[in-house]
Scaffold this motif. Structure first.
Motif, PDB file in Angstrom:
ATOM      1  N   GLY A  17       0.871  -1.067   0.011  1.00 54.47           N
ATOM      2  CA  GLY A  17      -0.016  -0.075  -0.025  1.00 54.47           C
ATOM      3  C   GLY A  17       0.993   1.292  -0.023  1.00 54.47           C
ATOM      4  O   GLY A  17       0.362   2.281   0.017  1.00 54.47           O
ATOM      5  N   ASN A  18       2.096   1.078   0.059  1.00 55.51           N
ATOM      6  CA  ASN A  18       2.887   2.231   0.281  1.00 55.51           C
ATOM      7  C   ASN A  18       4.165   2.249  -0.798  1.00 55.51           C
ATOM      8  O   ASN A  18       5.128   2.635  -0.598  1.00 55.51           O
ATOM      9  N   GLU A  19       3.900   1.318  -1.792  1.00 53.23           N
ATOM     10  CA  GLU A  19       5.097   0.871  -2.725  1.00 53.23           C
ATOM     11  C   GLU A  19       5.411   2.331  -3.492  1.00 53.23           C
ATOM     12  O   GLU A  19       6.711   2.639  -3.516  1.00 53.23           O
ATOM     13  N   GLN A  20       4.595   3.127  -3.849  1.00 55.45           N
ATOM     14  CA  GLN A  20       4.846   4.276  -4.806  1.00 55.45           C
ATOM     15  C   GLN A  20       5.875   5.157  -3.558  1.00 55.45           C
ATOM     16  O   GLN A  20       6.804   5.941  -4.048  1.00 55.45           O
ATOM     17  N   ALA A  21       5.176   5.574  -2.527  1.00 57.25           N
ATOM     18  CA  ALA A  21       5.928   6.443  -1.761  1.00 57.25           C
ATOM     19  C   ALA A  21       7.440   5.862  -1.387  1.00 57.25           C
ATOM     20  O   ALA A  21       8.236   6.732  -1.204  1.00 57.25           O
ATOM     21  N   ILE A  22       7.529   4.800  -1.058  1.00 54.41           N
ATOM     22  CA  ILE A  22       8.890   4.042  -0.779  1.00 54.41           C
ATOM     23  C   ILE A  22       9.781   4.336  -2.153  1.00 54.41           C
ATOM     24  O   ILE A  22      10.871   4.613  -1.940  1.00 54.41           O
ATOM     25  N   LYS A  23       9.227   3.894  -3.185  1.00 52.82           N
ATOM     26  CA  LYS A  23      10.161   4.105  -4.262  1.00 52.82           C
ATOM     27  C   LYS A  23      10.479   5.691  -4.633  1.00 52.82           C
ATOM     28  O   LYS A  23      11.329   6.043  -5.102  1.00 52.82           O
ATOM     29  N   ASN A  24       9.751   6.631  -4.426  1.00 51.91           N
ATOM     30  CA  ASN A  24       9.793   7.863  -4.555  1.00 51.91           C
ATOM     31  C   ASN A  24      10.976   8.267  -3.391  1.00 51.91           C
ATOM     32  O   ASN A  24      11.842   9.165  -3.719  1.00 51.91           O
ATOM     33  N   GLY A  25      10.975   7.780  -2.280  1.00 52.06           N
ATOM     34  CA  GLY A  25      11.789   8.046  -1.304  1.00 52.06           C
ATOM     35  C   GLY A  25      13.275   7.528  -1.688  1.00 52.06           C
ATOM     36  O   GLY A  25      14.348   8.192  -1.601  1.00 52.06           O
ATOM     37  N   ALA A  29      16.633   9.755  -2.320  1.00 49.97           N
ATOM     38  CA  ALA A  29      17.858   9.428  -1.821  1.00 49.97           C
ATOM     39  C   ALA A  29      19.021   9.436  -2.765  1.00 49.97           C
ATOM     40  O   ALA A  29      20.181   9.892  -2.542  1.00 49.97           O
ATOM     41  N   GLY A  30      18.732   8.524  -3.841  1.00 58.85           N
ATOM     42  CA  GLY A  30      19.580   8.422  -4.809  1.00 58.85           C
ATOM     43  C   GLY A  30      20.120   9.742  -5.400  1.00 58.85           C
ATOM     44  O   GLY A  30      21.307  10.028  -5.760  1.00 58.85           O
ATOM     45  N   PHE A  32      20.048  12.811  -3.869  1.00 67.17           N
ATOM     46  CA  PHE A  32      20.833  13.389  -2.813  1.00 67.17           C
ATOM     47  C   PHE A  32      22.447  12.885  -3.127  1.00 67.17           C
ATOM     48  O   PHE A  32      23.109  13.615  -2.935  1.00 67.17           O
ATOM     49  N   VAL A  33      22.329  11.569  -3.175  1.00 71.08           N
ATOM     50  CA  VAL A  33      23.614  11.127  -3.093  1.00 71.08           C
ATOM     51  C   VAL A  33      24.550  11.682  -4.401  1.00 71.08           C
ATOM     52  O   VAL A  33      25.598  11.777  -4.270  1.00 71.08           O
ATOM     53  N   ASP A  34      23.774  11.524  -5.446  1.00 69.32           N
ATOM     54  CA  ASP A  34      24.403  12.120  -6.764  1.00 69.32           C
ATOM     55  C   ASP A  34      24.704  13.546  -6.606  1.00 69.32           C
ATOM     56  O   ASP A  34      25.766  14.009  -7.018  1.00 69.32           O
ATOM     57  N   THR A  35      24.091  14.558  -5.986  1.00 66.59           N
ATOM     58  CA  THR A  35      24.487  15.650  -5.875  1.00 66.59           C
ATOM     59  C   THR A  35      25.525  15.888  -4.936  1.00 66.59           C
ATOM     60  O   THR A  35      26.331  16.617  -5.079  1.00 66.59           O
ATOM     61  N   LYS A  36      25.611  15.072  -3.645  1.00 65.68           N
ATOM     62  CA  LYS A  36      26.658  15.315  -2.831  1.00 65.68           C
ATOM     63  C   LYS A  36      28.007  14.598  -3.325  1.00 65.68           C
ATOM     64  O   LYS A  36      28.952  15.284  -2.850  1.00 65.68           O
ATOM     65  N   THR A  37      27.942  13.825  -4.200  1.00 66.52           N
ATOM     66  CA  THR A  37      29.212  13.133  -4.792  1.00 66.52           C
ATOM     67  C   THR A  37      29.351  13.780  -6.205  1.00 66.52           C
ATOM     68  O   THR A  37      30.164  13.434  -6.799  1.00 66.52           O
ATOM     69  N   SER A  42      27.189   7.904  -9.894  1.00 64.44           N
ATOM     70  CA  SER A  42      25.951   7.816 -10.564  1.00 64.44           C
ATOM     71  C   SER A  42      25.442   6.493 -10.984  1.00 64.44           C
ATOM     72  O   SER A  42      24.321   5.923 -10.875  1.00 64.44           O
ATOM     73  N   GLY A  43      26.373   5.651 -11.769  1.00 60.91           N
ATOM     74  CA  GLY A  43      26.365   4.279 -12.143  1.00 60.91           C
ATOM     75  C   GLY A  43      25.821   3.334 -10.881  1.00 60.91           C
ATOM     76  O   GLY A  43      24.709   2.388 -11.048  1.00 60.91           O
ATOM     77  N   HIS A  44      26.626   3.498  -9.859  1.00 61.48           N
ATOM     78  CA  HIS A  44      26.358   2.475  -8.829  1.00 61.48           C
ATOM     79  C   HIS A  44      25.068   2.899  -8.192  1.00 61.48           C
ATOM     80  O   HIS A  44      24.464   1.932  -7.601  1.00 61.48           O
ATOM     81  N   VAL A  45      24.982   4.082  -7.855  1.00 59.46           N
ATOM     82  CA  VAL A  45      23.697   4.703  -7.383  1.00 59.46           C
ATOM     83  C   VAL A  45      22.381   4.271  -8.136  1.00 59.46           C
ATOM     84  O   VAL A  45      21.455   3.740  -7.500  1.00 59.46           O
TER      85      VAL A  45
END
Length: 87
Positions: A17-25, A29-30, A32-37, A42-45
């Motif tokens: 019931g929360n699949e889309q919200a989790i996938k959005n998160g 998160a990915g 965010f990691v891309d912007t910080k690095t 990005s390939g690994h992320v």
């Protein structure tokens, strides 16, 4: 296996019931990691994002069979030795 099955069931209950919200998160998160690095990883992320999204899809759907590559339970490290039955 009772504890593992219990935790797995609870996790699946939270996912359903929360699949889309989790996938959005996962996506945010990915990103965010891309912007910080600076996109250096990005390939690994992207691989991790895809894998996590597939895991959410698999565990969010009720009634699916376990994955073919699922690891069987591990026997105890120090089992109790059998008693000597020689006369």
């Amino acid at each position: 296996m009772g504890l593992f099955d219990d935790l797995k069931g609870k996790a699946q209950g939270l996912i359903r019931g929360n699949e889309q919200a989790i996938k959005n998160g996962i996506s945010k998160a990915g990103d965010f990691v891309d912007t910080k690095t600076g996109g250096k990883y990005s390939g690994h992320v992207d691989k991790i994002q895809n894998g996590a999204s597939k895991l959410v899809d698999k565990n969010g759907t009720p009634g699916q069979a376990p994955a073919a590559g699922q690891v069987p339970p591990v026997p105890p490290v120090n089992p109790v030795p059998p008693t000597d039955r020689t006369p």
